[in-house]
Design a protein around this motif. Structure first.
Motif, PDB file in Angstrom:
ATOM      1  N   ILE A 100       0.836  -1.204   0.000  1.00  0.00           N
ATOM      2  CA  ILE A 100       0.000   0.000   0.000  1.00  0.00           C
ATOM      3  C   ILE A 100       0.870   1.252   0.000  1.00  0.00           C
ATOM      4  O   ILE A 100       0.607   2.218  -0.727  1.00  0.00           O
ATOM      5  CB  ILE A 100      -0.940  -0.005   1.220  1.00  0.00           C
ATOM      6  N   LYS A 101       1.930   1.249   0.807  1.00  0.00           N
ATOM      7  CA  LYS A 101       2.813   2.405   0.846  1.00  0.00           C
ATOM      8  C   LYS A 101       3.485   2.642  -0.502  1.00  0.00           C
ATOM      9  O   LYS A 101       3.640   3.787  -0.942  1.00  0.00           O
ATOM     10  CB  LYS A 101       3.870   2.216   1.943  1.00  0.00           C
ATOM     11  N   SER A 102       3.900   1.552  -1.158  1.00  0.00           N
ATOM     12  CA  SER A 102       4.518   1.690  -2.478  1.00  0.00           C
ATOM     13  C   SER A 102       3.544   2.309  -3.470  1.00  0.00           C
ATOM     14  O   SER A 102       3.917   3.162  -4.281  1.00  0.00           O
ATOM     15  CB  SER A 102       4.994   0.330  -2.988  1.00  0.00           C
ATOM     16  N   TRP A 103       2.284   1.878  -3.397  1.00  0.00           N
ATOM     17  CA  TRP A 103       1.262   2.450  -4.290  1.00  0.00           C
ATOM     18  C   TRP A 103       1.065   3.933  -3.984  1.00  0.00           C
ATOM     19  O   TRP A 103       1.002   4.761  -4.897  1.00  0.00           O
ATOM     20  CB  TRP A 103      -0.047   1.688  -4.126  1.00  0.00           C
ATOM     21  N   MET A 104       0.990   4.294  -2.717  1.00  0.00           N
ATOM     22  CA  MET A 104       0.823   5.702  -2.347  1.00  0.00           C
ATOM     23  C   MET A 104       2.016   6.536  -2.814  1.00  0.00           C
ATOM     24  O   MET A 104       1.854   7.651  -3.323  1.00  0.00           O
ATOM     25  CB  MET A 104       0.638   5.832  -0.840  1.00  0.00           C
ATOM     26  N   GLN A 105       3.219   5.990  -2.661  1.00  0.00           N
ATOM     27  CA  GLN A 105       4.406   6.714  -3.113  1.00  0.00           C
ATOM     28  C   GLN A 105       4.400   6.907  -4.621  1.00  0.00           C
ATOM     29  O   GLN A 105       4.742   7.974  -5.129  1.00  0.00           O
ATOM     30  CB  GLN A 105       5.660   5.962  -2.666  1.00  0.00           C
ATOM     31  N   SER A 106       4.014   5.870  -5.353  1.00  0.00           N
ATOM     32  CA  SER A 106       4.000   5.970  -6.810  1.00  0.00           C
ATOM     33  C   SER A 106       2.972   6.985  -7.291  1.00  0.00           C
ATOM     34  O   SER A 106       3.136   7.584  -8.348  1.00  0.00           O
ATOM     35  CB  SER A 106       3.700   4.595  -7.422  1.00  0.00           C
ATOM     36  N   CYS A 107       1.921   7.179  -6.491  1.00  0.00           N
ATOM     37  CA  CYS A 107       0.882   8.144  -6.864  1.00  0.00           C
ATOM     38  C   CYS A 107       1.181   9.549  -6.355  1.00  0.00           C
ATOM     39  O   CYS A 107       0.413  10.483  -6.614  1.00  0.00           O
ATOM     40  CB  CYS A 107      -0.472   7.693  -6.320  1.00  0.00           C
ATOM     41  N   GLY A 108       2.267   9.721  -5.592  1.00  0.00           N
ATOM     42  CA  GLY A 108       2.598  11.033  -5.047  1.00  0.00           C
ATOM     43  C   GLY A 108       1.842  11.374  -3.795  1.00  0.00           C
ATOM     44  O   GLY A 108       1.834  12.529  -3.363  1.00  0.00           O
ATOM     45  N   ALA A 109       1.196  10.386  -3.153  1.00  0.00           N
ATOM     46  CA  ALA A 109       0.421  10.637  -1.944  1.00  0.00           C
ATOM     47  C   ALA A 109       1.201  10.307  -0.681  1.00  0.00           C
ATOM     48  O   ALA A 109       0.649  10.354   0.416  1.00  0.00           O
ATOM     49  CB  ALA A 109      -0.867   9.817  -1.962  1.00  0.00           C
ATOM     50  N   MET A 110       2.481   9.984  -0.818  1.00  0.00           N
ATOM     51  CA  MET A 110       3.336   9.678   0.337  1.00  0.00           C
ATOM     52  C   MET A 110       4.787   9.878  -0.061  1.00  0.00           C
ATOM     53  O   MET A 110       5.177   9.587  -1.199  1.00  0.00           O
ATOM     54  CB  MET A 110       3.126   8.244   0.819  1.00  0.00           C
ATOM     55  N   SER A 111       5.565  10.427   0.864  1.00  0.00           N
ATOM     56  CA  SER A 111       7.019  10.493   0.733  1.00  0.00           C
ATOM     57  C   SER A 111       7.573  10.607   2.142  1.00  0.00           C
ATOM     58  O   SER A 111       6.828  10.499   3.118  1.00  0.00           O
ATOM     59  CB  SER A 111       7.440  11.696  -0.133  1.00  0.00           C
ATOM     60  N   ASP A 112       8.853  10.819   2.291  1.00  0.00           N
ATOM     61  CA  ASP A 112       9.442  10.943   3.618  1.00  0.00           C
ATOM     62  C   ASP A 112       8.785  12.097   4.363  1.00  0.00           C
ATOM     63  O   ASP A 112       8.808  13.246   3.912  1.00  0.00           O
ATOM     64  CB  ASP A 112      10.944  11.192   3.520  1.00  0.00           C
TER      65      ASP A 112
END
Length: 440
Positions: A100-112
């Protein structure tokens, strides 16, 4: 023809590599052979990804023996689309937080430092629910650097799906603080902060708990701090609350044009399972400017507001200390120092009269009033203290006594504006709050 190699597992989102290409482990794709130049991928830690991929985002999870690929939903086109997208994402991931985190990161909805996902049982039904903080960056964001997020709470249902149960309005960047029974009342509390910025960045703490069939607020308004931090710690052995206390720390109201560089700490606690409320406020006594009488008044005012659980003695001690030391003016708005000192003396004396009388010490209240009358015989605070004490002694009704003197404060703005002279992190009183009325 040789098969295409699998991309590196730590990429936030990748497309299928062409045949005989090395794995792309650099932030930007290297130049391809002349025959075929692949399209460059943006860096995985870009502040925000505005456009959704053409087909779908792919999350990768590396297992003990081989890498498996989980194909998840397409990226939403904007922040509002995540509420509808996540039930499918959660179902397809099957509890795989990394995917889920990888998907959020790929969509720009999560980063450090931006965005989060927590899976846990929130409503006590034994099923694993989801607490999601998708956070993007755009021109419309209220948070730091244009960040803007949402809080999405999904309850798992017996059929294996997820139902959106809570989605409050968020104006800025949300971050989870704690998911626990924070006040030991038997219910799970969800606490988070929202950082929003204009001339300065302000952090606000919010808390809810699942009660019956709805999420209800478990903290009083006003848990905010400018340029500060929020955290939870065990309640002290001598404190009135239970479980954990919320600590707001920092809060320096200083900028290039002036201000008071005096940090403070405030404690919020839940008393007998009630709403979290501010119990204590203290300034760093070693900081330059900490001897400002206006700041010491804030400490005493907060103690008076918590007198229903602390008793009146902490407030009495606070106001007495203000009056027993030379009054030091420190307005950041250029108020005349003599006027400021006179007003602070009057305000501290008036509130000390109230605290002493409400604590049953009418003789002490009269002594304080006599000293104020001698120092400022014609001042409005002297008139207010005299009339309030007379009214309170007549029927022991503090609300009626305050009503009797309210016109004095309403007709002279300076009497309450004096509390608004010390910056963002120094709470002011309104005209209706100068006269203290105990919690019923």
């Amino acid at each position: 023809e040789a098969p295409a190699e699998e991309p590196a597992a730590d990429e936030a989102a990748t497309e299928e590599a062409p045949a005989e290409e090395p794995a792309a482990d650099e932030a930007a794709t290297e130049e391809a052979p002349v025959e075929e130049a692949p399209v460059e991928e943006p860096a995985a830690d870009e502040a925000a990804t505005e456009e959704a991929p053409a087909e779908s985002a792919v999350a990768q999870e590396v297992g003990a023996d081989e890498a498996k690929t989980i194909t998840l939903s397409e990226c939403p086109s904007d922040l509002g689309g995540y509420a509808e997208a996540f039930p499918q994402v959660l179902a397809e991931a099957g509890g795989d937080v990394g995917a889920i985190k990888s998907w959020m990161q790929s969509c720009g909805a999560m980063s450090d430092g931006r965005g989060e996902i927590i899976l846990t049982d929130l409503n006590g039904d034994g099923l694993e629910d989801a607490l999601v903080f998708p956070t993007i960056v755009s021109d419309l964001g209220f948070g730091p650097d244009g960040s803007q997020g949402a809080l999405l709470v999904y309850h798992a249902n017996p059929e294996g799906g997820f139902d959106l149960s809570y989605n409050p309005e968020i104006y800025g960047q949300p971050s989870p603080l704690a998911v626990d029974d924070l006040n030991q009342d038997g219910a799970i509390d969800v606490a988070w902060s929202v950082e929003s910025c204009s001339t300065t960045c302000v952090l606000e703490v919010q808390m809810v708990s699942w009660t019956g069939d709805v999420y209800t607020t478990t903290i009083q308004p006003g848990a905010t701090i400018a340029e500060g931090e929020a955290s939870f710690a065990p309640v002290g052995p001598d404190d009135p609350g239970s479980g954990k206390e919320l600590l707001l720390e920092g809060g320096v109201s200083k900028d290039a044009e002036g201000g008071l560089a005096v940090p403070h700490t405030e404690s919020w606690q839940s008393i007998d399972g009630g709403l979290y409320r501010r119990i204590e406020w203290s300034y760093d006594s070693d900081a330059e400017g900490a001897d400002c009488s206006g700041l010491r008044m804030v400490e005493a005012d907060i103690a008076l507001q918590a007198s229903d659980v602390l008793g009146y003695q902490p407030a009495i001690d606070g106001y007495s200390q203000v009056l027993s030391n030379p009054i030091k003016a420190c307005s950041i708005f250029g108020m005349n120092e003599d006027d400021e000192a006179t007003m602070l003396t009057g305000l501290a004396s008036f509130r000390l009269v109230q605290a002493q009388a409400l604590n049953g010490d009418l003789d002490g209240a009269q002594v304080t009033l006599d000293a104020l009358t001698e120092a400022q015989p014609d001042a409005d605070f002297t008139s207010a203290a005299t009339q309030w004490l007379e009214a309170y002694q007549a029927d022991k009704d503090p609300a009626a006594a305050c009503e009797a003197v309210q016109d004095i404060f309403s007709e002279n703005d300076d009497l309450w504006l004096i509390t608004d002279q010390y910056g963002y992190n120094h709470p002011a009183l309104a005209a209706q709050q100068i006269c203290f009325i105990p919690v019923q």
